[in-house]
Design a protein around this motif. Structure first.
Motif, mmCIF file in Angstrom:
data_model
loop_
_atom_site.group_PDB
_atom_site.id
_atom_site.type_symbol
_atom_site.label_atom_id
_atom_site.label_comp_id
_atom_site.label_asym_id
_atom_site.label_seq_id
_atom_site.Cartn_x
_atom_site.Cartn_y
_atom_site.Cartn_z
ATOM 1 N N SER A 121 -1.260 -0.622 -4.060
ATOM 2 C CA SER A 121 -2.591 -0.158 -3.735
ATOM 3 C C SER A 121 -2.422 1.316 -3.404
ATOM 4 O O SER A 121 -1.594 1.668 -2.501
ATOM 5 C CB SER A 121 -2.862 -1.068 -2.522
ATOM 6 O OG SER A 121 -4.429 -1.026 -2.641
ATOM 7 N N VAL A 122 -3.425 2.295 -4.070
ATOM 8 C CA VAL A 122 -3.204 3.604 -3.978
ATOM 9 C C VAL A 122 -4.587 4.036 -3.254
ATOM 10 O O VAL A 122 -5.472 4.148 -3.720
ATOM 11 C CB VAL A 122 -2.715 4.519 -5.166
ATOM 12 C CG1 VAL A 122 -2.913 5.897 -5.137
ATOM 13 C CG2 VAL A 122 -1.493 3.803 -5.717
ATOM 14 N N ASN A 123 -4.277 4.987 -2.178
ATOM 15 C CA ASN A 123 -5.504 5.789 -1.627
ATOM 16 C C ASN A 123 -5.917 6.742 -2.516
ATOM 17 O O ASN A 123 -5.211 7.592 -3.085
ATOM 18 C CB ASN A 123 -5.283 6.064 -0.374
ATOM 19 C CG ASN A 123 -4.824 5.092 0.685
ATOM 20 O OD1 ASN A 123 -5.622 4.338 1.323
ATOM 21 N ND2 ASN A 123 -3.645 4.722 0.984
ATOM 22 N N VAL A 124 -7.305 6.865 -2.680
ATOM 23 C CA VAL A 124 -7.975 7.756 -3.642
ATOM 24 C C VAL A 124 -9.102 8.297 -2.709
ATOM 25 O O VAL A 124 -10.058 7.737 -2.154
ATOM 26 C CB VAL A 124 -8.457 7.140 -5.086
ATOM 27 C CG1 VAL A 124 -9.465 8.046 -5.587
ATOM 28 C CG2 VAL A 124 -7.381 6.800 -5.684
ATOM 29 N N SER A 125 -8.975 9.801 -2.688
ATOM 30 C CA SER A 125 -10.156 10.746 -2.031
ATOM 31 C C SER A 125 -11.216 10.814 -2.805
ATOM 32 O O SER A 125 -11.253 10.683 -3.964
ATOM 33 C CB SER A 125 -9.461 12.152 -1.631
ATOM 34 O OG SER A 125 -8.461 11.950 -0.808
ATOM 35 N N ALA A 126 -12.148 11.079 -2.072
ATOM 36 C CA ALA A 126 -13.656 11.173 -2.800
ATOM 37 C C ALA A 126 -13.533 12.218 -3.753
ATOM 38 O O ALA A 126 -14.242 12.088 -4.764
ATOM 39 C CB ALA A 126 -14.696 11.576 -1.642
ATOM 40 N N ARG A 127 -12.674 13.392 -3.392
ATOM 41 C CA ARG A 127 -12.644 14.549 -4.253
ATOM 42 C C ARG A 127 -12.162 14.161 -5.701
ATOM 43 O O ARG A 127 -12.437 14.639 -6.715
ATOM 44 C CB ARG A 127 -11.897 15.538 -3.505
ATOM 45 C CG ARG A 127 -11.752 16.929 -4.096
ATOM 46 C CD ARG A 127 -13.052 17.825 -3.503
ATOM 47 N NE ARG A 127 -12.810 19.291 -4.208
ATOM 48 C CZ ARG A 127 -12.776 20.312 -3.709
ATOM 49 N NH1 ARG A 127 -12.659 20.317 -2.148
ATOM 50 N NH2 ARG A 127 -12.501 21.568 -4.340
ATOM 51 N N GLN A 128 -11.150 13.340 -5.655
ATOM 52 C CA GLN A 128 -10.391 12.999 -6.807
ATOM 53 C C GLN A 128 -11.352 12.041 -7.830
ATOM 54 O O GLN A 128 -11.623 12.048 -8.751
ATOM 55 C CB GLN A 128 -9.221 11.910 -6.530
ATOM 56 C CG GLN A 128 -8.035 12.784 -5.922
ATOM 57 C CD GLN A 128 -7.009 11.550 -5.471
ATOM 58 O OE1 GLN A 128 -6.994 11.198 -4.433
ATOM 59 N NE2 GLN A 128 -6.017 11.260 -6.412
ATOM 60 N N LEU A 129 -11.979 11.151 -7.009
ATOM 61 C CA LEU A 129 -13.065 10.147 -7.625
ATOM 62 C C LEU A 129 -14.076 10.630 -8.269
ATOM 63 O O LEU A 129 -14.703 10.464 -9.236
ATOM 64 C CB LEU A 129 -13.627 9.099 -6.669
ATOM 65 C CG LEU A 129 -13.851 7.695 -6.926
ATOM 66 C CD1 LEU A 129 -12.537 7.096 -7.668
ATOM 67 C CD2 LEU A 129 -14.171 7.012 -5.566
ATOM 68 N N ALA A 130 -14.631 12.061 -7.617
ATOM 69 C CA ALA A 130 -15.624 12.649 -8.130
ATOM 70 C C ALA A 130 -15.556 13.301 -9.435
ATOM 71 O O ALA A 130 -16.475 14.019 -10.284
ATOM 72 C CB ALA A 130 -16.287 13.750 -7.115
ATOM 73 N N THR A 180 3.809 8.376 -8.769
ATOM 74 C CA THR A 180 4.974 7.929 -8.167
ATOM 75 C C THR A 180 4.800 6.676 -7.838
ATOM 76 O O THR A 180 5.842 5.743 -8.257
ATOM 77 C CB THR A 180 5.128 8.808 -6.825
ATOM 78 O OG1 THR A 180 5.136 10.151 -7.358
ATOM 79 C CG2 THR A 180 6.218 8.328 -6.331
ATOM 80 N N ALA A 181 3.613 6.026 -7.446
ATOM 81 C CA ALA A 181 3.412 4.529 -7.188
ATOM 82 C C ALA A 181 3.608 3.715 -8.140
ATOM 83 O O ALA A 181 3.937 2.770 -8.142
ATOM 84 C CB ALA A 181 1.950 4.507 -6.232
ATOM 85 N N CYS A 182 3.058 4.521 -9.382
ATOM 86 C CA CYS A 182 3.163 3.252 -10.578
ATOM 87 C C CYS A 182 4.280 3.399 -11.019
ATOM 88 O O CYS A 182 4.891 2.153 -11.405
ATOM 89 C CB CYS A 182 2.175 3.892 -11.828
ATOM 90 S SG CYS A 182 0.248 3.888 -11.334
ATOM 91 N N VAL A 232 -6.962 0.660 -6.692
ATOM 92 C CA VAL A 232 -7.120 1.832 -5.760
ATOM 93 C C VAL A 232 -8.086 1.447 -4.620
ATOM 94 O O VAL A 232 -8.859 0.609 -4.517
ATOM 95 C CB VAL A 232 -8.091 2.976 -6.662
ATOM 96 C CG1 VAL A 232 -7.093 3.417 -8.012
ATOM 97 C CG2 VAL A 232 -9.402 2.357 -7.156
ATOM 98 N N GLU A 233 -7.816 2.320 -3.531
ATOM 99 C CA GLU A 233 -8.440 1.958 -2.166
ATOM 100 C C GLU A 233 -9.326 3.094 -2.067
ATOM 101 O O GLU A 233 -8.927 4.399 -2.045
ATOM 102 C CB GLU A 233 -7.414 2.195 -0.964
ATOM 103 C CG GLU A 233 -6.638 1.000 -1.204
ATOM 104 C CD GLU A 233 -5.796 0.430 0.198
ATOM 105 O OE1 GLU A 233 -6.067 1.312 0.971
ATOM 106 O OE2 GLU A 233 -4.968 -0.465 -0.005
ATOM 107 N N GLU A 247 0.958 -1.230 0.141
ATOM 108 C CA GLU A 247 0.044 -0.132 -0.071
ATOM 109 C C GLU A 247 0.856 1.062 -0.039
ATOM 110 O O GLU A 247 1.965 1.432 0.737
ATOM 111 C CB GLU A 247 -0.838 0.073 1.228
ATOM 112 C CG GLU A 247 -1.526 1.378 1.124
ATOM 113 C CD GLU A 247 -2.734 1.500 2.171
ATOM 114 O OE1 GLU A 247 -2.818 0.329 3.083
ATOM 115 O OE2 GLU A 247 -3.545 2.323 2.508
ATOM 116 N N ALA A 248 0.771 2.170 -0.873
ATOM 117 C CA ALA A 248 1.476 3.396 -0.944
ATOM 118 C C ALA A 248 0.751 4.333 -0.122
ATOM 119 O O ALA A 248 -0.508 4.572 0.019
ATOM 120 C CB ALA A 248 1.256 4.013 -2.312
ATOM 121 N N LEU A 249 1.596 4.823 0.782
ATOM 122 C CA LEU A 249 1.206 6.041 1.604
ATOM 123 C C LEU A 249 1.965 7.273 1.674
ATOM 124 O O LEU A 249 3.168 7.163 1.740
ATOM 125 C CB LEU A 249 1.372 5.545 3.345
ATOM 126 C CG LEU A 249 0.149 4.196 3.202
ATOM 127 C CD1 LEU A 249 0.766 3.269 4.460
ATOM 128 C CD2 LEU A 249 -1.228 4.797 3.787
#
Ligand code: C2E
Ligand code: CA
Ligand code: CA
Ligand code: CA
Length: 280
Positions: free
Chosen positions: A117-126, A96-98, A150-151, A58-60
């Motif tokens: 696995s990369v965390n994605v915020s609601a704002r990005q997803l929208a 960066t993670a890719c 994507v998480e 997981e990328a953090l």
């Protein structure tokens, strides 16, 4: 308690003004940090039992602040989400993670993890073109789509709409979808009926007190059963002890993540010591 006493009416006050000032100041600092290359990505192993192979990472994100030192994402991600900078920061993290996994695959071969696995915020997803942004990051890094997950959190997809459209588009690309902090939302099970998901990340709160005999193991097992019944992979998060790992293994979990196996670091050791293969 808030319901009984009623929400206090909030009036503009010097205190609120200060908080708004702090928000603006931190926002400007995040902007500058992006320009000055102060963000780093670290990677935490997700281990597959019984062999204890590092199946994924997981990328953090981390902020290396020149004065304050390492700043926790809990301190700046919420601000970046509110002022919109998460879109730019998130894309940088994704790219960066890719690139990092493509690099490990080239240099480490077999030993490289299967997936990042990369965390994605609601704002990005929208955002209307989020899937296209992901496709471009994959193309530029040369990483196959199947090597990316994507998480997303339950709250990010709860309202449906564009976020769920984006998940379908990502899936069509071949990207895996992981539901983060699973079990902590208001409609965890309900969401599984409407949202495309491949991986359930069972929240640390279900792992914390898990022992072979206790009632927590019953709940952890129920969550595992839902996951496997639906054909999904289940990752148990926040595993800190061998005892927790053993109890989780007993109720079915094969993918574990937590300090017991490794903290998030820039360059994880993918050849975990054989001592970690506790279950044979
Ligand atoms: P998360 O996505 O639930 O990430 C797991 C968090 O638990 C990470 O904290 C990780 O370091 C921590 N953790 C892992 N194993 C253990 C354990 O065994 N014990 C304990 N006590 N903690 C463990 P971190 O890195 O501080 O991140 C906190 C949160 O900030 C993340 O929670 C996520 O919501 C957010 N975040 C972090 N990186 C990113 C990012 O690149 N993008 C976005 N949008 N959010 C991020
Ligand atoms: Ca996560
Ligand atoms: Ca999580
Ligand atoms: Ca969390």
């Amino acid at each position: 308690a808030a319901k009984q006493t009623g929400e206090p009416v909030r009036r503009w006050s010097p205190a609120l003004d200060e908080r708004a000032g702090e928000f603006v100041r931190l926002g400007a600092e995040i902007r500058a940090a992006l320009d000055n290359d102060q963000f780093r990505v670290v990677y935490q192993p997700i281990v597959e039992l019984p062999a204890a192979r590092v199946a994924a990472v997981e990328a953090l994100v981390r902020w290396e602040h020149p004065v304050r030192g390492l700043v926790s994402p809990a301190a700046f991600i919420p601000v970046a989400e509110r002022n919109g900078l998460i879109v730019e920061l998130g894309e940088w993290i994704l790219r960066t993670a890719c690139r990092q996994l493509a690099d490990w695959r080239a240099t480490l071969g077999e030993l490289a993890p299967d997936r990042v696995s990369v965390n994605v915020s609601a704002r990005q997803l929208a955002r209307p073109h989020f899937a296209a942004t992901v496709a471009a990051a994959l193309a530029d890094s040369g990483l196959p789509a199947s090597c990316l997950a994507v998480e997303v959190t339950e709250t990010a997809v709860f309202e449906g709409g564009q976020a769920v459209v984006a998940l379908h588009e990502l899936r069509a690309l071949g990207v895996r979808i992981a539901l983060d902090d699973f079990g902590t939302g208001h409609s965890s099970l309900g969401l599984l009926q409407t949202v495309p998901v491949d991986i359930l990340k069972v929240d640390k709160s279900f792992v914390d007190n898990v022992t072979a005999a206790g009632r927590h193991a019953v709940i952890a097992e129920a969550l595992y059963q839902v996951s496997s019944g639906l054909g999904l992979a289940a990752v148990a998060e926040g595993v800190e002890t061998a005892e927790q790992a053993e109890a989780l293994y007993k109720v079915g979990y094969r993918l574990l993540q937590g300090y017991h196996y490794g903290r998030p670091v820039a360059d994880p050791d993918f050849a975990l010591p054989a001592a970690m293969s506790e279950f044979r």
